[in-house]
Design a protein around this motif. Structure first.
Motif, PDB file in Angstrom:
ATOM      1  N   TYR A 290      -5.312   5.205  -9.095  1.00 41.95           N
ATOM      2  CA  TYR A 290      -6.176   6.363  -8.896  1.00 41.95           C
ATOM      3  C   TYR A 290      -7.627   5.927  -8.651  1.00 41.95           C
ATOM      4  N   ALA A 291      -8.088   4.952  -9.448  1.00 46.44           N
ATOM      5  CA  ALA A 291      -9.483   4.518  -9.327  1.00 46.44           C
ATOM      6  C   ALA A 291      -9.702   3.600  -8.136  1.00 46.44           C
ATOM      7  N   GLY A 292      -8.780   2.635  -7.923  1.00 43.78           N
ATOM      8  CA  GLY A 292      -8.970   1.639  -6.878  1.00 43.78           C
ATOM      9  C   GLY A 292      -8.496   2.075  -5.510  1.00 43.78           C
ATOM     10  N   HIS A 293      -7.267   2.584  -5.418  1.00 40.37           N
ATOM     11  CA  HIS A 293      -6.684   2.937  -4.124  1.00 40.37           C
ATOM     12  C   HIS A 293      -7.253   4.234  -3.572  1.00 40.37           C
ATOM     13  N   PHE A 294      -7.412   5.238  -4.446  1.00 43.18           N
ATOM     14  CA  PHE A 294      -7.866   6.550  -3.984  1.00 43.18           C
ATOM     15  C   PHE A 294      -9.352   6.799  -4.233  1.00 43.18           C
ATOM     16  N   GLY A 295     -10.019   5.884  -4.938  1.00 42.62           N
ATOM     17  CA  GLY A 295     -11.453   6.010  -5.159  1.00 42.62           C
ATOM     18  C   GLY A 295     -11.859   7.134  -6.083  1.00 42.62           C
ATOM     19  N   LEU A 296     -10.956   7.544  -6.987  1.00 46.57           N
ATOM     20  CA  LEU A 296     -11.294   8.613  -7.926  1.00 46.57           C
ATOM     21  C   LEU A 296     -12.183   8.061  -9.037  1.00 46.57           C
ATOM     22  N   TYR A 304      -5.525  12.257 -14.756  1.00 44.74           N
ATOM     23  CA  TYR A 304      -4.254  12.283 -14.023  1.00 44.74           C
ATOM     24  C   TYR A 304      -3.192  11.472 -14.774  1.00 44.74           C
ATOM     25  N   THR A 305      -3.600  10.355 -15.359  1.00 46.47           N
ATOM     26  CA  THR A 305      -2.665   9.552 -16.142  1.00 46.47           C
ATOM     27  C   THR A 305      -2.178  10.332 -17.360  1.00 46.47           C
ATOM     28  N   LEU A 306      -3.091  11.053 -17.992  1.00 51.29           N
ATOM     29  CA  LEU A 306      -2.727  11.880 -19.136  1.00 51.29           C
ATOM     30  C   LEU A 306      -1.700  12.934 -18.751  1.00 51.29           C
ATOM     31  N   LEU A 307      -1.832  13.511 -17.552  1.00 51.04           N
ATOM     32  CA  LEU A 307      -0.879  14.523 -17.095  1.00 51.04           C
ATOM     33  C   LEU A 307       0.539  13.963 -17.065  1.00 51.04           C
ATOM     34  N   ALA A 308       0.684  12.739 -16.573  1.00 46.86           N
ATOM     35  CA  ALA A 308       2.006  12.123 -16.507  1.00 46.86           C
ATOM     36  C   ALA A 308       2.600  11.945 -17.901  1.00 46.86           C
ATOM     37  N   ALA A 351       2.699   9.519  -0.047  1.00 49.53           N
ATOM     38  CA  ALA A 351       1.779   9.228  -1.163  1.00 49.53           C
ATOM     39  C   ALA A 351       0.345   9.079  -0.658  1.00 49.53           C
ATOM     40  N   ASP A 352      -0.129  10.106   0.061  1.00 47.82           N
ATOM     41  CA  ASP A 352      -1.412   9.996   0.761  1.00 47.82           C
ATOM     42  C   ASP A 352      -2.631  10.316  -0.096  1.00 47.82           C
ATOM     43  N   THR A 353      -2.462  11.109  -1.153  1.00 48.41           N
ATOM     44  CA  THR A 353      -3.611  11.503  -1.967  1.00 48.41           C
ATOM     45  C   THR A 353      -3.311  11.271  -3.441  1.00 48.41           C
ATOM     46  N   GLY A 354      -4.385  11.135  -4.240  1.00 59.05           N
ATOM     47  CA  GLY A 354      -4.217  10.968  -5.669  1.00 59.05           C
ATOM     48  C   GLY A 354      -3.550  12.170  -6.306  1.00 59.05           C
ATOM     49  N   GLY A 417       0.050  -6.408   0.522  1.00 64.82           N
ATOM     50  CA  GLY A 417      -0.359  -5.426   1.522  1.00 64.82           C
ATOM     51  C   GLY A 417       0.641  -4.315   1.761  1.00 64.82           C
ATOM     52  N   GLY A 418       1.690  -4.229   0.917  1.00 63.89           N
ATOM     53  CA  GLY A 418       2.649  -3.139   1.047  1.00 63.89           C
ATOM     54  C   GLY A 418       2.021  -1.816   0.642  1.00 63.89           C
ATOM     55  N   GLY A 419       2.460  -0.752   1.265  1.00 58.89           N
ATOM     56  CA  GLY A 419       1.893   0.559   0.981  1.00 58.89           C
ATOM     57  C   GLY A 419       2.532   1.212  -0.229  1.00 58.89           C
ATOM     58  N   LEU A 420       1.914   2.305  -0.668  1.00 58.45           N
ATOM     59  CA  LEU A 420       2.451   3.032  -1.813  1.00 58.45           C
ATOM     60  C   LEU A 420       3.835   3.620  -1.550  1.00 58.45           C
TER      61      LEU A 420
END
Length: 454
Positions: A290-296, A304-308, A351-354, A417-420
């Motif tokens: 969430y922080a690194g890939h999506f820049g949140l 978001y982690t808490l939601l899971a 898996a395009d958005t956080g 370099g594999g995608g989500l």
């Protein structure tokens, strides 16, 4: 090992435990053991919550981040095997208390660490404690539960572990940004206090005492339990119904691969591996993705982690309410199948958005937490008292291999370099394989522990 004249046998111990109505004694034991397990869950996820900050503070590479995440898992692998052996030899309660003390004190070492090496070392030691406590505690709770409601009894207790995971994520939302990551590990050291309380306030398992040839102690402990339950209920206890005595013989690791136990061990090991491979592959990387890939921002990533973890807690509750009705095998297969569908849908969506990842990952954790808790119920049911902790802990070995392999595989895919979508597709495929394996599992619903062990 023959039973001495005048001493109880496994059948009479089982019959007397089976007649006990649910009481304040059961609640007290579940609360004390549950408090321990809650903090073990809390400690387990601390590195994932601290990783986004540590990556910046220490300039971590992808490989170093993976080491920090995997260090506790390696310790848990070793701790599970050692604790299984100890739990069958020195007792369930003493082993749990020892594991809690190790976890808490090592947490202070993590908080004081100044670099990757010290952090990883003390997380490994923490893992020794966490890996030892959870399977042995599950064996103990199984041994004091009635067969007709054992699934619900054990899984309501098991809810405290995902509650600890959720609490770690919740506390991290405020503590990490405001007080720093070290404060999280200081909080995680609190259960060390509980280590001294357990042996004084929680009776040892009568089933274990008798299996070790300590019939007089088993009789005395069970008599105290019966007195407390009768006093709490205000009514005389019903007469015990005769039960099968169960096997008496040597335990140890070899016993897991003899006769009917070979198939049970093989199926159980595969379920442990697939379930925790998928669960940890998701949970330990979510804050960093969430922080690194999506820049949140850090607060949103942790929220978001808490939601899971919150949806996972609901999944465990659903499993607790249903497992005695539908049975172990359908519950395990459905949970893994639901996770496979959720992760496959996430991979197909791109898996395009956080937000998208948070939604589908939360659906997956609903099912994954149910399967994980279900296995802590199921594993001790499959083995006799003489090696029940060893059997549960050997499953924990495969559990830990999955815990290590899942995050490492995700890290390798991301590092290459594999995608989500590829990350979630391979996790979904492993969950689907586990769902197929679950249909090979032996059903244990409604049978006493002695009836299940030929």
């Amino acid at each position: 090992m023959a039973t001495a004249p005048g001493m109880p046998d496994q059948g009479s111990i089982a019959a007397r435990l089976e007649r006990l109505p649910h009481s304040r004694w059961h609640v007290k034991v579940r609360v004390l053991i549950g408090a321990v397990t809650f903090f073990e869950g809390f400690d387990m996820l601390l590195a994932a919550s601290a990783l986004p900050v540590l990556t910046v503070e220490w300039g971590l590479s992808q490989g170093q981040a993976t080491v920090l995440l995997a260090a506790a898992s390696v310790g848990m692998l070793v701790g599970a095997l050692a604790a299984g052996w100890l739990g069958d030899r020195i007792g369930r309660v003493r082993t749990v208390a020892l594991g809690v003390a190790v976890t808490g004190l090592a947490g202070l070492g993590v908080a004081a660490s100044g670099g990757v090496e010290g952090f990883a070392l003390f997380r490994f030691v923490q893992g020794l404690g966490i890996g030892g406590v959870v399977p042995v505690a599950a064996a103990y709770i199984n041994e004091i539960a009635r067969a007709d409601r054992r699934g619900r009894f054990v899984l309501l207790y098991e809810m405290v572990f995902p509650a600890g995971l959720a609490a770690a994520a919740l506390v991290a939302v405020w503590v990490v940004p405001h007080a720093g990551w070290r404060a999280m590990f200081v909080l995680g050291a609190l259960p060390a206090v509980l280590a001294a309380l357990l042996p004084r306030h929680v009776e040892e398992s009568p089933r274990w005492l008798l299996a070790r040839g300590r019939g007089a102690e088993a009789e005395a402990v069970l008599a105290r339990i019966e007195h407390r339950v009768a006093a709490a209920s205000g009514e005389a206890l019903p007469p015990p119904v005769p039960r099968a005595a169960g096997p008496v013989g040597p335990g140890g690791l070899r016993a897991l691969f003899r006769g009917v136990y070979l198939r049970r061990t093989a199926v159980l090991s595969g379920l442990w591996f697939t379930a925790f491979y998928v669960n940890q592959g998701i949970s330990v990387w979510l804050p960093s993705l969430y922080a690194g890939h999506f820049g949140l921002d850090l607060g949103t990533a942790l929220a978001y982690t808490l939601l899971a973890h919150a949806t996972g807690l609901l999944g465990t509750l659903a499993a607790a309410l249903l497992v005695d009705r539908v049975g172990r095998r359908p519950a395990l297969a459905t949970a893994l199948g639901g996770a496979a569908v959720s992760l496959g849908a996430l991979a197909a969506s791109g898996a395009d958005t956080g937000t998208e990842v948070a939604a589908f990952a939360s659906c997956a954790t609903f099912f994954l937490y149910a399967i994980n808790a279900g296995l802590y119920l199921y594993a001790p049911e499959l083995y006799p008292t003489s090696h029940r902790a060893t059997g549960a802990a050997f499953g924990g070995l495969w559990n830990r291999l999955g815990v290590i392999a899942g995050p490492v595989a995700v890290g390798a895919i991301l590092g290459a370099g594999g995608g989500l979508p590829l990350v979630f597709a391979q996790l979904g495929a492993v969950a689907a394989a586990g769902a197929g394996l679950a249909w090979c599992a032996e059903e244990t619903r409604g049978r006493t522990l002695e009836e299940l062990s030929p």
